[in-house]
Design an enzyme around this catalytic site. Structure first.
Site, PDB file in Angstrom:
ATOM      1  N   TYR A   5     -38.086  33.610  29.363  1.00 39.67           N
ATOM      2  CA  TYR A   5     -38.395  35.018  29.120  1.00 39.67           C
ATOM      3  C   TYR A   5     -38.803  35.314  27.678  1.00 39.67           C
ATOM      4  O   TYR A   5     -39.150  36.450  27.378  1.00 39.67           O
ATOM      5  CB  TYR A   5     -37.182  35.888  29.487  1.00 39.67           C
ATOM      6  CG  TYR A   5     -37.098  36.206  30.959  1.00 39.67           C
ATOM      7  CD1 TYR A   5     -36.819  35.210  31.878  1.00 39.67           C
ATOM      8  CD2 TYR A   5     -37.293  37.501  31.428  1.00 39.67           C
ATOM      9  CE1 TYR A   5     -36.733  35.494  33.222  1.00 39.67           C
ATOM     10  CE2 TYR A   5     -37.204  37.796  32.775  1.00 39.67           C
ATOM     11  CZ  TYR A   5     -36.922  36.796  33.672  1.00 39.67           C
ATOM     12  OH  TYR A   5     -36.842  37.085  35.005  1.00 39.67           O
ATOM     13  N   LYS A  44     -31.183  22.646  35.870  1.00 40.65           N
ATOM     14  CA  LYS A  44     -32.094  21.757  36.603  1.00 40.65           C
ATOM     15  C   LYS A  44     -32.357  20.541  35.718  1.00 40.65           C
ATOM     16  O   LYS A  44     -33.495  20.109  35.513  1.00 40.65           O
ATOM     17  CB  LYS A  44     -33.362  22.549  36.954  1.00 40.65           C
ATOM     18  CG  LYS A  44     -34.308  21.868  37.898  1.00 40.65           C
ATOM     19  CD  LYS A  44     -33.771  21.615  39.306  1.00 40.65           C
ATOM     20  CE  LYS A  44     -34.718  20.703  40.056  1.00 40.65           C
ATOM     21  NZ  LYS A  44     -34.145  20.156  41.298  1.00 40.65           N
ATOM     22  N   ASP A  71     -31.041  24.333  42.612  1.00 35.36           N
ATOM     23  CA  ASP A  71     -31.555  24.326  43.997  1.00 35.36           C
ATOM     24  C   ASP A  71     -30.410  24.147  44.993  1.00 35.36           C
ATOM     25  O   ASP A  71     -30.304  24.878  45.987  1.00 35.36           O
ATOM     26  CB  ASP A  71     -32.658  23.264  44.182  1.00 35.36           C
ATOM     27  CG  ASP A  71     -32.298  21.879  43.647  1.00 35.36           C
ATOM     28  OD1 ASP A  71     -31.268  21.742  42.954  1.00 35.36           O
ATOM     29  OD2 ASP A  71     -33.056  20.924  43.913  1.00 35.36           O
ATOM     30  N   ASP A  92     -30.636  38.084  42.822  1.00 28.50           N
ATOM     31  CA  ASP A  92     -31.211  38.705  44.023  1.00 28.50           C
ATOM     32  C   ASP A  92     -30.698  38.002  45.280  1.00 28.50           C
ATOM     33  O   ASP A  92     -30.448  38.649  46.300  1.00 28.50           O
ATOM     34  CB  ASP A  92     -32.751  38.650  43.985  1.00 28.50           C
ATOM     35  CG  ASP A  92     -33.362  39.815  43.205  1.00 28.50           C
ATOM     36  OD1 ASP A  92     -32.699  40.339  42.278  1.00 28.50           O
ATOM     37  OD2 ASP A  92     -34.510  40.204  43.513  1.00 28.50           O
TER      38      ASP A  92
HETATM   39  C1  IPM Z   1     -34.379  42.153  36.686  1.00 28.42           C
HETATM   40  C2  IPM Z   1     -35.889  42.257  36.834  1.00 28.42           C
HETATM   41  C3  IPM Z   1     -36.575  41.980  35.498  1.00 28.42           C
HETATM   42  C4  IPM Z   1     -36.222  40.567  35.090  1.00 28.42           C
HETATM   43  C5  IPM Z   1     -38.102  42.189  35.557  1.00 28.42           C
HETATM   44  C6  IPM Z   1     -38.455  43.612  35.958  1.00 28.42           C
HETATM   45  C7  IPM Z   1     -38.790  41.841  34.268  1.00 28.42           C
HETATM   46  O1  IPM Z   1     -36.327  41.403  37.838  1.00 28.42           O
HETATM   47  O2  IPM Z   1     -33.800  42.905  35.896  1.00 28.42           O
HETATM   48  O3  IPM Z   1     -33.775  41.344  37.388  1.00 28.42           O
HETATM   49  O4  IPM Z   1     -36.885  39.601  35.502  1.00 28.42           O
HETATM   50  O5  IPM Z   1     -35.256  40.406  34.344  1.00 28.42           O
HETATM   51 MN    MN Z   2     -34.716  40.452  38.960  1.00 27.59          MN
END
Ligand code: IPM
Ligand code: MN
Ligand code: NAD
Length: 354
Positions: A141, A192, A224, A252
Site C-alpha cells: 500500500y 507468504k 493461502d 472481507d
Molecule cells: C478497506 C478498503 C480500502 C483498503 C480501499 C478502499 C483502499 O478496502 O478499508 O478495507 O484497501 O484498505
Molecule cells: Mn478492504
C-alpha cells in the site's frame, strides 16, 4: 463530565446514511452514560473533490492530528472518480500520515442466523470470535513504484512491497499485547514467505517478539492455507496478525463468515493518539440513497470507538442493542430482513436509551 472531540467524514455513497445511524446511537449513549461529544463534520468526499479538486488539504490533516480525540469515517469511493484518488488521499492518506499502524478488525458471530457456514459436524452452534490485526502503513500500500511505457504493448507497472523491521515489530507486538490483555492463548501470523523471501522478516520478528509472551502460543500459516482454514474451522482462531494487503483480503473473508460487510467494524489505531474508526465496507454505490444500507457495521464501529475513548459500558450497551436487533429480526435486506437503515437506527436508539 468527559468531553470528546469527534471529527466525522461521512464520505460517499452509503457513508452518510450509516454515519447518521451511528451518530444517533452515539447521542443516546452519551446521554445515558454521561459524556459529551463535540461533533465536527468535515466535507471531504467525491462531491467535494469534484466541486473543488481538493481531496483533503494538509491543514485538515494537521487539524485531525492535533485537535481531535477520534475520527469517524463512513466510506469513500465513487464511480465518478474512477481513479479513486480522493479515497486514496483521504482514507489511505490519513492511515499513513497519522501513522495509524494498527488496523483492528474483529470477526465475531453475533447471532447464529448470520453465519455463512453450515452447523459443525457433531452438532452444536458456531462460536466464531477472532480479531485480525492488519498492518496499516506498509506493504504493497505504500505506493512505491510506477509505470513505464503506459498505454503501449510494452507497458510495465511496478509496485514495490515494503516491510520494515520497525513496522513489522510494532504491529506484531501490539497483537501480542492485545492477546494477553484479552485472555487469548494463541496468535496466528500469516505471510507468504514460501514464495516471497522478503516475508521471512515477519517470521523472524514473530519469533523474537513472541519470546516475550510465553503465555501466548505462536502459530504460523501461509496466507493461502489460512484462507482455506478460516472457512473450514474458523472457531479455532483467536487473533491473526498479518501485512496490509493480506489483512485487507482476510478481513472481507472474515466478514463473509459472520454476516457480511454490512456488519463488520474496524479501528485504525496508534496507541496514545486519536484513532480513525470506519466500517470495513465501502460506499456500495448501488445502494446509496435507498434507505437499505445496513448500519450495523457503522454502529459496531461506534462501539469500538467508545471502547477506545474509555467508555466500555457504553460500548457494551451498544453491542448488546445490536445483538438484540438480530435476535428480534430487525435487519436490513442484505441480511434477509425488511427493515430500512433509518428504522434500524431508530430501533437501536430506542433500545439503547432504556
Ligand atoms: C478497506 C478498503 C480500502 C483498503 C480501499 C478502499 C483502499 O478496502 O478499508 O478495507 O484497501 O484498505
Ligand atoms: Mn478492504
Ligand atoms: P463495498 O463494500 O461498497 O460493497 C461490496 C458488497 O457489499 C456490495 O454487494 C454491497 O452492496 C455490499 N455492502 C457493503 N456494505 C454494505 C452495507 N452497509 N449494507 C448492505 N450491503 C453492503 O465494496 P466495493 O463494491 O468493492 O466498492 C465500492 C466502492 O467503495 C469502491 O469505490 C471502493 O474503492 C470503495 N471502498 C471503500 C472502503 C472504505 O471507505 N473503507 C472500503 C472498501 C471499498
Amino acid at each position: 463530565m468527559k468531553r470528546h472531540r469527534l471529527a466525522v467524514i461521512a464520505g460517499d455513497g452509503i457513508g452518510p446514511e450509516v454515519i447518521e445511524a451511528a451518530l444517533g446511537a452515539l447521542a443516546v449513549a452519551a446521554a445515558r452514560f454521561d459524556f459529551a461529544l463535540d461533533i465536527e463534520r468535515l466535507p471531504y468526499s467525491a462531491d467535494h473533490y469534484l466541486a473543488t479538486r481538493e481531496t483533503i488539504p494538509d491543514e485538515a490533516v494537521e487539524h485531525l492530528r492535533r485537535d481531535v480525540d477520534a475520527i469517524l469515517v463512513g466510506a469513500l469511493g465513487d464511480p465518478r472518480v474512477p481513479g479513486n484518488e480522493h479515497a486514496r488521499d483521504i482514507l489511505l492518506g490519513l492511515r499513513f500520515r497519522l501513522d495509524l499502524y494498527v488496523n483492528l478488525r474483529p470477526v465475531t458471530l453475533l447471532h447464529p442466523s448470520l453465519c455463512a457456514l453450515r452447523a459443525p459436524a457433531g452438532g452444536g452452534g458456531r462460536a466464531i470470535d477472532f480479531v485480525i490485526f492488519r498492518e496499516n502503513t506498509e506493504g504493497l500500500y505504500v505506493g512505491a513504484g510506477g509505470g513505464l511505457r503506459t498505454g503501449t504493448p510494452d507497458e510495465i507497472q511496478l509496485a514495490e512491497e515494503i516491510h520494515t523491521r520497525r513496522g513489522v515489530e510494532r504491529i506484531i507486538r501490539y497483537a501480542f499485547e492485545w492477546a494477553r490483555a484479552h485472555g487469548k492463548t494463541r496468535l496466528t501470523m500469516a505471510d507468504k514467505a514460501n514464495a516471497v523471501p522478503a516475508h521471512r522478516l515477519w517470521g523472524r520478528v514473530f519469533a523474537e517478539v513472541g519470546a516475550d509472551y510465553p503465555d501466548i502460543e505462536r502459530e504460523h500459516r501461509y496466507v493461502d492455507a489460512l484462507a482455506m482454514e478460516l472457512v473450514r474451522e474458523p472457531e479455532r482462531f483467536q487473533a491473526i496478525v498479518t501485512q496490509n494487503l493480506f489483512g485487507d483480503i482476510l478481513s472481507d473473508l472474515g466478514a463473509g463468515l459472520v454476516g457480511g460487510l454490512g456488519i463488520s467494524p474496524s479501528a485504525n489505531l496508534h496507541p496514545g493518539r486519536a484513532g480513525l474508526f470506519e466500517p470495513v465496507h465501502g460506499s456500495a454505490p448501488p445502494l446509496a440513497g435507498k434507505n437499505v444500507a445496513n448500519p450495523f457495521a457503522a454502529l459496531l464501529t461506534a462501539a469500538l470507538m467508545l471502547r477506545e475513548l474509555g467508555h466500555p459500558d457504553a460500548a457494551a450497551a451498544l453491542e448488546d442493542a445490536v445483538r438484540a436487533a438480530f435476535a428480534a429480526g430487525v435487519t436490513t435486506p442484505d441480511l434477509g430482513g425488511q427493515t430500512g437503515t433509518r428504522e434500524v437506527a431508530t430501533w437501536i436508539a430506542e433500545h439503547l436509551s432504556r
